[in-house]
Design a protein around this motif. Structure first.
Motif, short mmCIF file in Angstrom:
data_model
loop_
_atom_site.label_atom_id
_atom_site.label_comp_id
_atom_site.label_asym_id
_atom_site.label_seq_id
_atom_site.Cartn_x
_atom_site.Cartn_y
_atom_site.Cartn_z
N GLY A 44 -1.95 -2.79 -4.59
CA GLY A 44 -1.66 -3.64 -5.74
C GLY A 44 -1.46 -2.78 -6.97
O GLY A 44 -0.70 -1.82 -6.96
N GLU A 45 -2.19 -3.10 -8.03
CA GLU A 45 -2.06 -2.37 -9.29
C GLU A 45 -3.03 -1.20 -9.43
O GLU A 45 -2.94 -0.42 -10.37
CB GLU A 45 -2.26 -3.33 -10.47
CG GLU A 45 -1.29 -4.49 -10.49
CD GLU A 45 0.17 -4.07 -10.56
OE1 GLU A 45 0.48 -3.03 -11.18
OE2 GLU A 45 1.01 -4.79 -9.99
N LEU A 46 -3.98 -1.08 -8.49
CA LEU A 46 -4.98 -0.02 -8.57
C LEU A 46 -4.63 1.15 -7.66
O LEU A 46 -4.16 0.96 -6.53
CB LEU A 46 -6.36 -0.54 -8.19
CG LEU A 46 -6.99 -1.56 -9.12
CD1 LEU A 46 -8.35 -1.98 -8.59
CD2 LEU A 46 -7.12 -1.00 -10.54
N ILE B 94 0.86 -1.18 0.00
CA ILE B 94 0.00 0.00 0.00
C ILE B 94 0.89 1.23 0.00
O ILE B 94 1.82 1.33 0.80
CB ILE B 94 -0.95 0.00 1.22
CG1 ILE B 94 -1.93 -1.16 1.11
CG2 ILE B 94 -1.69 1.33 1.32
CD1 ILE B 94 -2.87 -1.29 2.28
N ASP B 95 0.62 2.14 -0.91
CA ASP B 95 1.38 3.38 -1.03
C ASP B 95 0.38 4.52 -0.95
O ASP B 95 -0.53 4.63 -1.77
CB ASP B 95 2.12 3.39 -2.37
CG ASP B 95 2.90 4.68 -2.61
OD1 ASP B 95 3.01 5.52 -1.70
OD2 ASP B 95 3.40 4.84 -3.74
N VAL B 96 0.52 5.37 0.06
CA VAL B 96 -0.40 6.48 0.27
C VAL B 96 0.26 7.77 -0.21
O VAL B 96 1.42 8.04 0.10
CB VAL B 96 -0.79 6.61 1.76
CG1 VAL B 96 -1.63 7.83 2.01
CG2 VAL B 96 -1.51 5.35 2.22
N PHE B 97 -0.50 8.58 -0.97
CA PHE B 97 0.00 9.87 -1.45
C PHE B 97 -0.72 10.98 -0.69
O PHE B 97 -1.92 10.95 -0.50
CB PHE B 97 -0.27 10.03 -2.94
CG PHE B 97 0.11 11.39 -3.46
CD1 PHE B 97 1.43 11.71 -3.71
CD2 PHE B 97 -0.85 12.35 -3.70
CE1 PHE B 97 1.79 12.96 -4.18
CE2 PHE B 97 -0.51 13.61 -4.18
CZ PHE B 97 0.81 13.91 -4.42
N SER B 98 0.05 11.97 -0.29
CA SER B 98 -0.48 13.11 0.45
C SER B 98 0.12 14.40 -0.08
O SER B 98 1.29 14.43 -0.45
CB SER B 98 -0.13 12.96 1.94
OG SER B 98 -0.47 14.11 2.65
#
Length: 133
Positions: free
Chosen positions: A26-28, A4-8
């Motif tokens: 994942g890929e989404l 999981i990669d969170v952007f802020s």
């Protein structure tokens, strides 16, 4: 195991409301409703539909850039518009400019108001990074 990669943008609203601008699983990549704001999280162009739409697309591009994705990988979008009938033509023109020949699934909702005074557009989307860029 999916990562999981969170952007802020690190703007106050993210902490006040407890949300991420985007999250990759994942890929989404699921992108929260984007709007016309600056680096400090302040609304730009209150009441100016065309200017807000352009800035909203620019903010979406920042998220795409962060993930190394392109507009062609956006698989769906949801647009929330104040004064839908009044702004329908401008929305269609901006959408065609933004996506070119790419055609994501799209839902447009006319609403009475959005979260911020003077805010007239918000767009969320889903990005599939498995698609060709």
């Amino acid at each position: 195991m999916a990562t999981i990669d969170v952007f802020s943008y690190d703007v106050p609203a993210e902490y006040d409301f407890g949300y991420a601008q985007a999250i990759r699983s994942g890929e989404l990549i699921h992108v929260s409703g984007q709007l016309s704001f600056d680096e400090a999280g302040e609304l730009l162009h209150p009441g100016d539909f065309a200017a807000q739409l352009d800035q909203t697309h620019a903010n979406m591009d920042r998220i795409l850039d962060h993930y190394g994705a392109t507009r062609k990988q956006i698989v769906s979008q949801t647009l929330y518009l104040v004064n839908l009938r009044q702004n329908a033509a401008a929305t269609m023109e901006a959408n065609l400019r933004y996506f070119g020949d790419h055609r994501p699934a799209s839902t447009v909702l006319g609403i009475i108001e959005l979260a911020l005074p003077g805010q007239v557009v918000e767009i969320s989307c889903v990005i599939d990074t498995k698609l060709p860029a």
